[in-house]
Enzyme design. Structure first.
Site, PDB file in Angstrom:
ATOM      1  CB  SER A  30      -0.871  -0.008   1.261  1.00 34.05           C
ATOM      2  OG  SER A  30      -1.453   1.250   1.474  1.00 34.05           O
ATOM      3  CE1 TYR A  57      -4.048  -2.659   4.766  1.00 25.84           C
ATOM      4  CE2 TYR A  57      -2.993  -0.663   3.961  1.00 25.84           C
ATOM      5  CZ  TYR A  57      -3.642  -1.850   3.717  1.00 25.84           C
ATOM      6  OH  TYR A  57      -3.886  -2.230   2.425  1.00 25.84           O
ATOM      7  CE  LYS A  61      -1.237  -4.456   2.962  1.00 23.76           C
ATOM      8  NZ  LYS A  61      -1.448  -5.673   2.161  1.00 23.76           N
ATOM      9  CB  THR A  92     -11.021  -0.866  -1.230  1.00 21.63           C
ATOM     10  OG1 THR A  92     -10.292  -0.104  -0.251  1.00 21.63           O
ATOM     11  CG2 THR A  92     -10.186  -1.024  -2.495  1.00 21.63           C
TER      12      THR A  92
END
Length: 174
Positions: A30, A57, A61, A92
C-alpha cells in the site's frame, strides 16, 4: 495478519513453487507504507488510546515490502520471481471504513477495483517481471520502495524482521 499470513502461505507453498514453471509470488502493499519505517518491535501495535489502524496497516505493508526484497535475494538462484505491487488508491471497503475523510476528499480520483487490480494481473503473466524480482510495481512500472530517507531500514532491522518471521515457520518448513 497482513504480514504473517502471506509469509506462512508463501513459505508453505515454496516446495510447490520450486517445481512450477515460471513461479511467481506477488505481494500487495500500500502507498501507506511510504509513511512508515520498518519497526520490528512495533509491528503489533498495542490496543491503547494511541493505536492507529492506518499506522498499523502501513507498518505491516512496509514489512511486507522488505520481505519481498529479502525473498528475492534469498531465492535468486531459483526460478521463483517475487514482486510487490501497489494498486494505487482504489475505492475499496477498507478506504471507505478506515479513511472516510480521505475518501470524501479524493472520491472523484480514486480508482475502481478493476483499475487497482490491473498491475497484479499483469505481473502474474508479464515476462518483464521475471527480470525485476524484488521490485515494487505501480501501473505496470517499477517504483521506488522508499520515498523518504526516514523510512529506510538498516540491514540489522531487516535481519530482525526475518528472525521474527522464521519463528512462525511451520514445523516442517526448511
Amino acid at each position: 495478519l497482513l504480514l504473517l499470513s502471506p509469509y506462512r502461505l508463501t513459505e508453505g507453498l515454496k516446495p510447490l513453487l520450486l517445481k512450477a514453471s515460471a513461479p511467481r509470488v506477488i505481494n500487495v502493499v500500500s502507498g501507506g507504507m511510504y509513511s512508515q519505517k520498518l519497526e520490528v518491535d512495533a509491528l503489533q501495535m498495542p490496543d491503547t488510546s494511541e493505536y492507529s489502524g492506518s499506522v498499523a496497516y502501513a507498518r505491516q505493508k512496509r514489512a511486507l515490502m522488505v520481505l519481498t526484497q529479502e525473498w528475492a535475494k534469498e531465492w535468486a538462484d531459483t526460478d521463483i520471481v517475487v514482486n510487490a505491487m501497489h494498486p494505487g488508491w482504489a475505492d475499496t471497503p477498507g478506504v471507505r471504513e478506515a479513511l472516510p475523510r480521505f475518501r470524501k476528499i479524493t472520491r472523484r480520483v480514486l480508482r475502481s477495483a478493476a483499475e487497482g487490480a490491473d498491475t497484479i494481473v499483469w505481473l502474474a503473466v508479464a515476462t518483464e517481471a521475471h527480470d525485476a524480482s524484488g521490485e515494487l510495481f505501480l501501473d505496470r512500472e517499477v517504483r521506488p520502495a522508499h520515498l523518504l530517507k526516514s523510512t529506510r531500514e538498516t540491514a540489522d532491522e531487516r535481519d530482525q524482521l526475518l528472525h521474527l518471521l522464521r519463528e512462525f515457520r511451520a514445523p516442517d518448513s526448511n
